[in-house]
Design a protein around this motif. Sequence first.
Motif, short mmCIF file in Angstrom:
data_model
loop_
_atom_site.label_atom_id
_atom_site.label_comp_id
_atom_site.label_asym_id
_atom_site.label_seq_id
_atom_site.Cartn_x
_atom_site.Cartn_y
_atom_site.Cartn_z
N ALA A 52 -16.27 21.13 -17.47
CA ALA A 52 -15.38 21.17 -16.42
C ALA A 52 -15.42 19.57 -16.20
N GLY A 53 -14.33 18.98 -15.79
CA GLY A 53 -14.24 17.48 -15.73
C GLY A 53 -13.88 16.66 -16.81
N THR A 54 -13.40 17.38 -17.92
CA THR A 54 -12.72 16.80 -19.17
C THR A 54 -11.34 16.28 -18.70
N ARG A 55 -11.36 15.06 -19.03
CA ARG A 55 -9.90 14.45 -18.73
C ARG A 55 -9.45 13.43 -19.84
N ALA A 56 -8.11 13.54 -19.99
CA ALA A 56 -7.39 12.72 -20.80
C ALA A 56 -6.41 11.88 -19.93
N MET A 57 -5.58 10.89 -20.61
CA MET A 57 -4.41 10.51 -19.80
C MET A 57 -3.48 9.82 -20.88
N TRP A 58 -2.37 9.63 -20.25
CA TRP A 58 -1.09 9.20 -21.15
C TRP A 58 -1.03 7.65 -20.70
N LEU A 59 -0.84 6.94 -21.68
CA LEU A 59 -0.71 5.44 -21.43
C LEU A 59 0.50 5.07 -21.91
N TRP A 60 1.47 5.07 -21.29
CA TRP A 60 2.89 4.75 -21.73
C TRP A 60 3.12 2.88 -21.85
N ASN A 61 2.43 2.32 -21.02
CA ASN A 61 2.58 1.09 -20.90
C ASN A 61 1.58 0.04 -21.69
N SER A 62 1.47 0.66 -22.96
CA SER A 62 0.27 0.31 -23.82
C SER A 62 0.56 -1.34 -24.26
N ALA A 63 1.99 -1.53 -24.37
CA ALA A 63 2.29 -3.03 -24.60
C ALA A 63 2.08 -4.02 -23.53
N THR A 64 1.86 -3.66 -21.99
CA THR A 64 1.68 -4.57 -21.22
C THR A 64 0.28 -4.41 -20.67
N ALA A 65 -0.21 -3.44 -20.70
CA ALA A 65 -1.42 -3.20 -19.87
C ALA A 65 -2.72 -3.83 -20.42
N ARG A 66 -3.39 -4.35 -19.75
CA ARG A 66 -4.70 -5.12 -20.40
C ARG A 66 -5.65 -4.09 -20.77
#
Length: 309
Positions: A52-66
């Motif tokens: 429980a609590g296992t999380r993932a995420m999409w990172l679409w703005n990888s070109a600009t996010a620090r």
Amino acid sequence: MYSLIRAAVTVLTLTAMTVTASPAAAAPPPLPRQAPAAAPPSAGTRTAPAPAGTRAMWLWNSATARPADVLAWARAQNVTEIFAYAPATLPANSTQLTRMRELKRGADTAGIRLTALGGEPEWATDHAAARAWQRAVLGTGLFAGSHVDVEPYALPAWQSGQESLAQSFVRMLELLQADDTRPLEADVPFWYGEIPLGSGTTLADQVLARVDAATVMSYRDTATGPNSMTDIATDMLTRAAGAGKPLRLGAETQPLADCPHCTFAEEGAARMSAVLAEVDRVAGAYATFNGIAIHHYASWRTMAARSGR
């Protein structure tokens, strides 16, 4: 691809097509490889759900996010995998490659898995483009595998030649799986199980037979009950368990004016946390449940800031 407009259109498409979508009058010809037994050797079998609590995420703005900001957020939210958008031009783009290498170093230090994210609806028929993308991004050595978001139902041909297009999409997944030994994961809508494809099988079954894992775009703002996250994902959870394939559920955080019940943007971070904890509890009954993926980094942070978290 990764624009917010496309993401919004995707969610509205999923909303419009319910799990009672009418099947075709006649089943299409069988695919060359239909049965789950024909799944690639690299396909794994999960015998217990993710904690429980296992999380993932999409990172679409990888070109600009620090990278430092992304990693700090991921650690704070217990994210164990990041789907980082990687264009086919990544190896030739020194600025973006440097940024991705920084993200990779930080992810390794934090024990976070970094997976290459990409996809266009056209890849369903343009297999060469899909394969070239995977060769290019995995060739950098920065990613543990591929995470593809290819939505053939966004193409006009879905209305006029659904069977042929669906078969071509499945063939694309088969080629990507064969091209590299690293895991392949695909984003899927919850209603693929209502699309017949061959005798006694569905598009959902065919997809699961050709990927190592999948993420269902189960974009709703409640955990249980009619039209909730677990309600609309039940069919895919059941099919994935039968196929022995890890399956994540997806949660949306960006505002969707035409579908407020598809996102947590109005509910805020605290409410989302409570709902997802309940989703963990209910979906944990399925042996291949693989946690929850949040769509997506930028809107998740904005939602949290707006709700004071």
